[in-house]
Design a protein around this motif. Structure first.
Motif, PDB file in Angstrom:
ATOM      1  N   LEU A   1       0.810  -1.211   0.000  1.00  0.00           N
ATOM      2  CA  LEU A   1       0.000   0.000   0.000  1.00  0.00           C
ATOM      3  C   LEU A   1       0.848   1.267   0.000  1.00  0.00           C
ATOM      4  CD1 LEU A   1      -2.963   1.010   0.126  1.00  0.00           C
ATOM      5  CD2 LEU A   1      -2.690   1.139   2.618  1.00  0.00           C
ATOM      6  N   SER A   2       2.056   1.205   0.537  1.00  0.00           N
ATOM      7  CA  SER A   2       2.889   2.412   0.629  1.00  0.00           C
ATOM      8  C   SER A   2       3.216   2.990  -0.748  1.00  0.00           C
ATOM      9  CB  SER A   2       4.182   2.110   1.382  1.00  0.00           C
ATOM     10  OG  SER A   2       4.966   1.169   0.672  1.00  0.00           O
ATOM     11  N   LEU A   3       3.135   2.167  -1.813  1.00  0.00           N
ATOM     12  CA  LEU A   3       3.380   2.651  -3.168  1.00  0.00           C
ATOM     13  C   LEU A   3       2.349   3.691  -3.590  1.00  0.00           C
ATOM     14  CD1 LEU A   3       4.131  -0.772  -4.921  1.00  0.00           C
ATOM     15  CD2 LEU A   3       5.799   0.953  -4.223  1.00  0.00           C
ATOM     16  N   PHE A   4       1.185   3.640  -2.975  1.00  0.00           N
ATOM     17  CA  PHE A   4       0.082   4.509  -3.365  1.00  0.00           C
ATOM     18  C   PHE A   4      -0.053   5.738  -2.477  1.00  0.00           C
ATOM     19  CE2 PHE A   4      -0.713   0.324  -4.919  1.00  0.00           C
ATOM     20  CZ  PHE A   4      -1.315   0.495  -6.162  1.00  0.00           C
ATOM     21  N   GLU A   5       0.470   5.681  -1.278  1.00  0.00           N
ATOM     22  CA  GLU A   5       0.258   6.764  -0.323  1.00  0.00           C
ATOM     23  C   GLU A   5       0.945   8.049  -0.787  1.00  0.00           C
ATOM     24  OE1 GLU A   5       1.248   5.608   3.649  1.00  0.00           O
ATOM     25  OE2 GLU A   5       0.325   3.633   3.429  1.00  0.00           O
ATOM     26  N   GLY A   6       0.168   9.125  -0.817  1.00  0.00           N
ATOM     27  CA  GLY A   6       0.703  10.422  -1.208  1.00  0.00           C
ATOM     28  C   GLY A   6       0.892  10.605  -2.690  1.00  0.00           C
ATOM     29  N   ASN A   7       0.465   9.637  -3.510  1.00  0.00           N
ATOM     30  CA  ASN A   7       0.652   9.711  -4.957  1.00  0.00           C
ATOM     31  C   ASN A   7      -0.691   9.678  -5.683  1.00  0.00           C
ATOM     32  OD1 ASN A   7       3.580   9.584  -5.018  1.00  0.00           O
ATOM     33  ND2 ASN A   7       3.378   7.427  -4.435  1.00  0.00           N
ATOM     34  N   TRP A   8      -0.853  10.566  -6.661  1.00  0.00           N
ATOM     35  CA  TRP A   8      -1.982  10.437  -7.571  1.00  0.00           C
ATOM     36  C   TRP A   8      -1.731   9.257  -8.510  1.00  0.00           C
ATOM     37  CZ3 TRP A   8      -6.756  12.106  -7.683  1.00  0.00           C
ATOM     38  CH2 TRP A   8      -7.103  13.290  -7.014  1.00  0.00           C
ATOM     39  N   VAL A   9      -2.728   8.399  -8.649  1.00  0.00           N
ATOM     40  CA  VAL A   9      -2.620   7.265  -9.561  1.00  0.00           C
ATOM     41  C   VAL A   9      -3.827   7.274 -10.497  1.00  0.00           C
ATOM     42  CG1 VAL A   9      -1.295   5.862  -7.947  1.00  0.00           C
ATOM     43  CG2 VAL A   9      -3.791   5.650  -7.992  1.00  0.00           C
ATOM     44  N   GLU A  10      -3.640   6.695 -11.667  1.00  0.00           N
ATOM     45  CA  GLU A  10      -4.700   6.617 -12.674  1.00  0.00           C
ATOM     46  C   GLU A  10      -5.052   5.158 -12.930  1.00  0.00           C
ATOM     47  OE1 GLU A  10      -5.800   8.898 -16.753  1.00  0.00           O
ATOM     48  OE2 GLU A  10      -3.781   8.038 -16.661  1.00  0.00           O
ATOM     49  N   CYS A  11      -6.345   4.838 -12.879  1.00  0.00           N
ATOM     50  CA  CYS A  11      -6.832   3.468 -13.038  1.00  0.00           C
ATOM     51  C   CYS A  11      -7.571   3.334 -14.361  1.00  0.00           C
ATOM     52  CB  CYS A  11      -7.790   3.108 -11.903  1.00  0.00           C
ATOM     53  SG  CYS A  11      -7.134   3.394 -10.250  1.00  0.00           S
ATOM     54  N   THR A  12      -7.319   2.236 -15.055  1.00  0.00           N
ATOM     55  CA  THR A  12      -8.078   1.872 -16.248  1.00  0.00           C
ATOM     56  C   THR A  12      -8.547   0.437 -16.072  1.00  0.00           C
ATOM     57  OG1 THR A  12      -6.754   3.331 -17.654  1.00  0.00           O
ATOM     58  CG2 THR A  12      -8.065   1.634 -18.755  1.00  0.00           C
ATOM     59  N   GLU A  13      -9.858   0.260 -16.021  1.00  0.00           N
ATOM     60  CA  GLU A  13     -10.482  -1.041 -15.768  1.00  0.00           C
ATOM     61  C   GLU A  13     -11.394  -1.363 -16.953  1.00  0.00           C
ATOM     62  OE1 GLU A  13     -12.617  -2.870 -11.840  1.00  0.00           O
ATOM     63  OE2 GLU A  13     -13.437  -0.991 -12.604  1.00  0.00           O
ATOM     64  N   VAL A  14     -11.179  -2.515 -17.579  1.00  0.00           N
ATOM     65  CA  VAL A  14     -11.975  -2.914 -18.743  1.00  0.00           C
ATOM     66  C   VAL A  14     -12.647  -4.248 -18.429  1.00  0.00           C
ATOM     67  CG1 VAL A  14     -11.970  -3.397 -21.216  1.00  0.00           C
ATOM     68  CG2 VAL A  14     -10.347  -1.737 -20.273  1.00  0.00           C
ATOM     69  N   ILE A  15     -13.974  -4.285 -18.577  1.00  0.00           N
ATOM     70  CA  ILE A  15     -14.752  -5.470 -18.226  1.00  0.00           C
ATOM     71  C   ILE A  15     -15.644  -5.852 -19.395  1.00  0.00           C
ATOM     72  CG2 ILE A  15     -16.450  -6.460 -16.643  1.00  0.00           C
ATOM     73  CD1 ILE A  15     -15.620  -4.361 -14.587  1.00  0.00           C
ATOM     74  N   LYS A  16     -15.549  -7.095 -19.857  1.00  0.00           N
ATOM     75  CA  LYS A  16     -16.573  -7.660 -20.731  1.00  0.00           C
ATOM     76  C   LYS A  16     -17.487  -8.480 -19.843  1.00  0.00           C
ATOM     77  CE  LYS A  16     -17.737 -10.147 -24.914  1.00  0.00           C
ATOM     78  NZ  LYS A  16     -17.278 -10.848 -26.129  1.00  0.00           N
ATOM     79  N   VAL A  17     -18.770  -8.160 -19.883  1.00  0.00           N
ATOM     80  CA  VAL A  17     -19.722  -8.712 -18.937  1.00  0.00           C
ATOM     81  C   VAL A  17     -20.180 -10.091 -19.399  1.00  0.00           C
ATOM     82  CG1 VAL A  17     -21.867  -8.300 -17.695  1.00  0.00           C
ATOM     83  CG2 VAL A  17     -20.480  -6.362 -18.454  1.00  0.00           C
TER      84      VAL A  17
END
Length: 360
Positions: A175-191
């Protein structure tokens, strides 16, 4: 006399629509969120029934790193709870849901791309039970458990977990990799019952990949569910409240893009309950009609979209018995101008989308 011609392309095509939610400055934050995710509805789940003196638990603030307004979600160990319904947990989340437009609901065979940014504060303290910051949840049928969660969890060290079907931890990272950093998520789902799923999370500052997962054969909806929907925010357990602190998590740039596939691509997932016939003269005129046959009692919806995926007409929305039906577009009444359109016929969870070219 002006004659109207409709040319209906027989090749099934994809229809894409996109909804973007961006912060635009302080004030009317809930109204802004609702206008994007469910006009006329209420998509904000908050603890203000027990904590009204704080005010709204989502506000818009200026972020110096992104150089823009963003959404800040607040969660307080005391007295926040889960909407005065559950008192062993607390929730401040936004979502799509039943009252949202159809293009924000993921149904069988559709491919949805979710994008968003978030920033956890330094020293973020998660529960050892659950602290979801993102969920994909089903609606209808067996919908109690989420299908996908992104969950910080207390440990040694603390972790960020990507969890499938509420139990299977498919990815675990520090989790420390994310603390204090803006991150961008891209999630692709075929239902689908054998769908696909991918998630990649990158640091905004330099593009470093912090989490990556891809699965081409994974359950992304249960057989009796009607659709899937996203949630974002802070949803955490209070069973170990002493481990927690008041938190604020920032989010920005929510995007939902949906592509619709034809029923033929879904026929191995859902029983085919309708057959689209196209009995029409060629070239078409203002009396152009389509016909279809139903093999089961079903809710029928027929909509027309413009080229960029905006719904412009809902022509039919009613339950029909098994049998054969015909529908006339009556384009004169709808006052469609020349251009490219799509019509989408939905019977239950079966969908067929086709392109129309209108020449005046």
């Amino acid at each position: 006399m002006i004659r109207i011609f409709l040319i209906l392309i027989l090749v099934t095509t994809n229809l894409f629509s996109q909804t973007v939610l961006e912060a635009d400055g302080p004030g009317n934050t809930y109204e802004l969120i609702n206008s994007k995710f469910a006009p006329g509805g209420d998509v904000v789940e908050n603890p203000e029934c027990i904590h009204p003196e704080f005010g709204r638990h989502i506000v818009e603030v200026w972020d110096v790193e992104l150089n823009r307004y963003v959404f800040e979600f607040y969660s307080h160990v005391t007295p926040d709870n889960d909407r005065c319904i559950n008192f062993d947990r607390q929730r401040i989340e936004i979502k799509t849901y039943d009252a949202s437009p159809d293009y924000l609901k993921g149904t069988y065979g559709e491919t949805i791309t979710y994008k968003w940014k978030f920033k956890l504060p330094a020293g973020f303290k998660p529960s050892n039970n659950f602290t979801h910051i993102h969920q994909i949840k089903p609606v209808g049928g067996d919908d109690g458990d989420p299908l996908i969660t992104l969950t910080p969890r207390k440990g040694f060290p603390n972790k960020l977990e990507l969890i499938h079907n509420n139990t299977d931890k498919v990815v675990t990272v520090n989790l420390s990799l994310f603390e204090g950093n803006w991150v961008e998520c891209t999630e692709v789902i075929k239902v689908g019952s054998a769908g696909t799923f991918s998630l990649i999370i990158k640091k905004v500052s330099d593009g470093t990949v912090l989490l990556s997962y891809n699965n081409n054969n994974i359950m992304t909806i249960r057989p009796d569910n009607n659709f899937i929907r996203p949630k974002w925010g802070i949803y955490r357990s209070l069973l170990s409240a002493a481990d927690l602190r008041d938190e604020s998590v920032r989010f920005a740039g929510f995007s939902i893009q949906e592509g619709t596939t034809s029923v033929s691509e879904k026929s191995d997932i859902i029983p085919k309950i309708f057959h689209l016939e196209q009995n029409y003269p060629n070239p078409f005129n203002g009396e152009t009609s389509i016909s279809y046959r139903l093999s089961a009692f079903s809710l029928i919806t027929l909509k027309i979209y413009d080229l960029i995926g905006r719904e412009i007409i809902e022509a039919v929305n009613e339950y029909q018995k098994p049998g054969k039906y015909s529908f006339q577009f009556l384009t004169n009444n709808y006052q469609l101008t020349s251009g490219i359109y799509y019509y989408q016929l939905r019977a239950g969870s079966n969908t067929s989308t086709k392109k129309m070219i209108l020449l005046r």
